[in-house]
Motif scaffolding. Sequence first.
Motif, mmCIF file in Angstrom:
data_model
loop_
_atom_site.group_PDB
_atom_site.id
_atom_site.type_symbol
_atom_site.label_atom_id
_atom_site.label_comp_id
_atom_site.label_asym_id
_atom_site.label_seq_id
_atom_site.Cartn_x
_atom_site.Cartn_y
_atom_site.Cartn_z
ATOM 1 N N ILE A 202 -26.177 -72.935 46.279
ATOM 2 C CA ILE A 202 -26.509 -71.725 47.037
ATOM 3 C C ILE A 202 -26.323 -70.520 46.120
ATOM 4 O O ILE A 202 -25.314 -70.406 45.426
ATOM 5 C CB ILE A 202 -25.622 -71.567 48.280
ATOM 6 N N VAL A 203 -27.301 -69.618 46.108
ATOM 7 C CA VAL A 203 -27.239 -68.396 45.315
ATOM 8 C C VAL A 203 -27.554 -67.208 46.225
ATOM 9 O O VAL A 203 -27.987 -67.386 47.365
ATOM 10 C CB VAL A 203 -28.222 -68.444 44.124
ATOM 11 N N VAL A 204 -27.367 -66.004 45.708
ATOM 12 C CA VAL A 204 -27.520 -64.822 46.558
ATOM 13 C C VAL A 204 -28.842 -64.085 46.376
ATOM 14 O O VAL A 204 -29.116 -63.124 47.087
ATOM 15 C CB VAL A 204 -26.349 -63.832 46.332
ATOM 16 N N LYS A 209 -32.135 -67.969 41.883
ATOM 17 C CA LYS A 209 -32.738 -69.234 42.298
ATOM 18 C C LYS A 209 -33.730 -69.732 41.255
ATOM 19 O O LYS A 209 -33.743 -70.925 40.911
ATOM 20 C CB LYS A 209 -33.447 -69.079 43.644
ATOM 21 N N GLU A 210 -34.561 -68.849 40.737
ATOM 22 C CA GLU A 210 -35.544 -69.241 39.725
ATOM 23 C C GLU A 210 -34.876 -69.824 38.493
ATOM 24 O O GLU A 210 -35.367 -70.784 37.899
ATOM 25 C CB GLU A 210 -36.389 -68.023 39.340
ATOM 26 N N LYS A 211 -33.732 -69.268 38.110
ATOM 27 C CA LYS A 211 -33.037 -69.735 36.913
ATOM 28 C C LYS A 211 -32.318 -71.064 37.156
ATOM 29 O O LYS A 211 -32.260 -71.929 36.284
ATOM 30 C CB LYS A 211 -32.043 -68.664 36.443
ATOM 31 N N TYR A 220 -30.839 -72.956 47.086
ATOM 32 C CA TYR A 220 -31.245 -72.126 48.223
ATOM 33 C C TYR A 220 -30.691 -70.712 48.080
ATOM 34 O O TYR A 220 -29.605 -70.508 47.541
ATOM 35 C CB TYR A 220 -30.717 -72.720 49.531
ATOM 36 N N VAL A 221 -31.447 -69.755 48.610
ATOM 37 C CA VAL A 221 -30.982 -68.371 48.637
ATOM 38 C C VAL A 221 -30.359 -68.075 49.996
ATOM 39 O O VAL A 221 -31.020 -68.182 51.029
ATOM 40 C CB VAL A 221 -32.143 -67.381 48.383
ATOM 41 N N ASP A 359 -34.302 -57.745 42.353
ATOM 42 C CA ASP A 359 -34.082 -58.300 43.689
ATOM 43 C C ASP A 359 -33.600 -57.243 44.682
ATOM 44 O O ASP A 359 -33.978 -57.254 45.856
ATOM 45 C CB ASP A 359 -33.040 -59.429 43.618
ATOM 46 N N LEU A 360 -32.760 -56.335 44.221
ATOM 47 C CA LEU A 360 -32.235 -55.291 45.097
ATOM 48 C C LEU A 360 -33.351 -54.366 45.573
ATOM 49 O O LEU A 360 -33.449 -54.040 46.755
ATOM 50 C CB LEU A 360 -31.159 -54.492 44.369
ATOM 51 N N ALA A 361 -34.207 -53.951 44.646
ATOM 52 C CA ALA A 361 -35.327 -53.066 44.990
ATOM 53 C C ALA A 361 -36.246 -53.727 46.007
ATOM 54 O O ALA A 361 -36.793 -53.073 46.906
ATOM 55 C CB ALA A 361 -36.101 -52.689 43.732
#
Length: 425
Positions: A202-204, A209-211, A220-221, A359-361
Amino acid sequence: MKKALIITYYWPPAGGSGVQRWLKFVKYFREFGVEPVIYTVKDPNYPIEDESLLKEIPEDLEILKQSIWEPNRIFNLFKKKKTESAGFLNPTPSISGKILRYIRANYFIPDARKFWVQPSVKYLKKYLKKNKIDVVITTGPPHSMHLIGLNLKNQFGVNWIADFRDPWTEIDYFHQLPLTKRASEKHHLLEKEVLNNANAVIVVGNTMKEKYYKFNKNTYVITNGFDGEVTNFNIDLDSKFTLTHIGLMNADRNPKMLWEVLAEIMNENHTFANDFELKLIGKVDNSVIKEISNFNLTKNVSIINYISHNEVIKFQKKSQVLLLIVNNVPSANQIITGKIFEYLMAKRPILAIAPTNGDLAEIIHKTNSGYTVDFNERDQLKKTIVDLYSKFKDDKLIVNSKNIEQYHRKELTKKVSEIINSITE
C-alpha cells in the motif's frame, strides 16, 4: 471477522502526522469486519507527543508492547537539542554532528530502530503460535517495521501487507544522508526484498505506485485522509488576511521565494502589510526563522511550536488561506503531505508551492480546492496572493471544492479492508 496484526512504531501518545494514518484505520476497522491488534513500542523516544490522541484508541483494543533500545538516546547526549527527527537534518552540522550522522546513515540500516527487529520477531513468533492472525500489516517509516514483517513472512508464511507512508530510498531526506556506496546498495536491496515478498503493498500516491508496481503487482494507492465533518458553516474566520501553515517546516521546505514575494507585496501595498498575518503552527527550523527575519517579515509572523491535533483543526477552519509547502527535493513530485486532506476538510482556499505536475497538484486540481504554484514561478505566486487578498477585501474569499468525501478516513478504511479480504480469501 478477519484479525489483523498491525506493527507500527508510532502510536499514541506519539504526536505528529506519522501516527494518524493507522490510528484512524483502527478506529473504523471493526465496521468492515476487521479486528485489529496493535504491536508497538514500550517507552519510545517520540520527538512529539499528543496525549489527546489516546482518547481516540477504540475500547477493548488488544495492544502488544515491547521495549526498544534506541541509539538516538545516546546520540542526543552529544547534541544541544533533545532530538533531531529525520525531517530536520541540520544543514550545517558541527564536526561531531557530521560524525554522528555518518554513523547513523551507514551503520543503522534501514534506520535506528533496527535493533527492535529481532526481539520483535522472537516475541511475535510466540504470539502467532497461540493466536490466529489472518494478516500482518507493517507501516513505515521507520522502515525497520517492514523487516519484522519480512521475517514473519519467511518463517511462518503469514499474509503480509507492507504500508509505505513515505517511500524508502526516495524519501525527501535520503539524498542528504552521507551514505557509502555499500550502504546505499543495502538500502535498495532491502527495499526490493520487502516489495517482492509482501502479499500486497500500500502506498499513498500514484507516483509511488508506478515505481513500486514493477516489484509487486499487488500495489494499491490508499491516500491519507481526514476524519471529521466537512463544513464551513458558523465558523468565525480570522479578521486578518491569514496565511496558515500547519506542520514541520524544515530547511528543505523553506520557501524563500514566498518570503521574497510577501516582502515585495507589503512594500508596495501598506494596506496589505496591515492586514496580513502568517501563522506557522508546528516545528520551524532556525534557517526558516532567519530567512523570515532577513525579509523583515517578523512582525507579521506568529509561530506556534506545537498544539494538539484538535486545536490544529480549529486553526485550519479559521484561516483565510491555508499554505502548503512541498520539500524542494528530487522526489518532490510524489510527495503528498498528510495535511492536504485535513485542509480539504477545513473548506478554505489552499495555496500550495509544489510541482504543478505532481501528485499533490493533481489532488488540488481534481477537488477544485485551491492553487498550485511551482518552485520557480515567482510572478505567478505573487499574482495568486494578490488575487486572494483582493477577494478577501471584497469578502469573496471562498472555495467551492468537490469530491472530498473520498478522502474521509472511513472510506479509506473500507478500501484497506477490501485489500485484506483479497489476500486472505
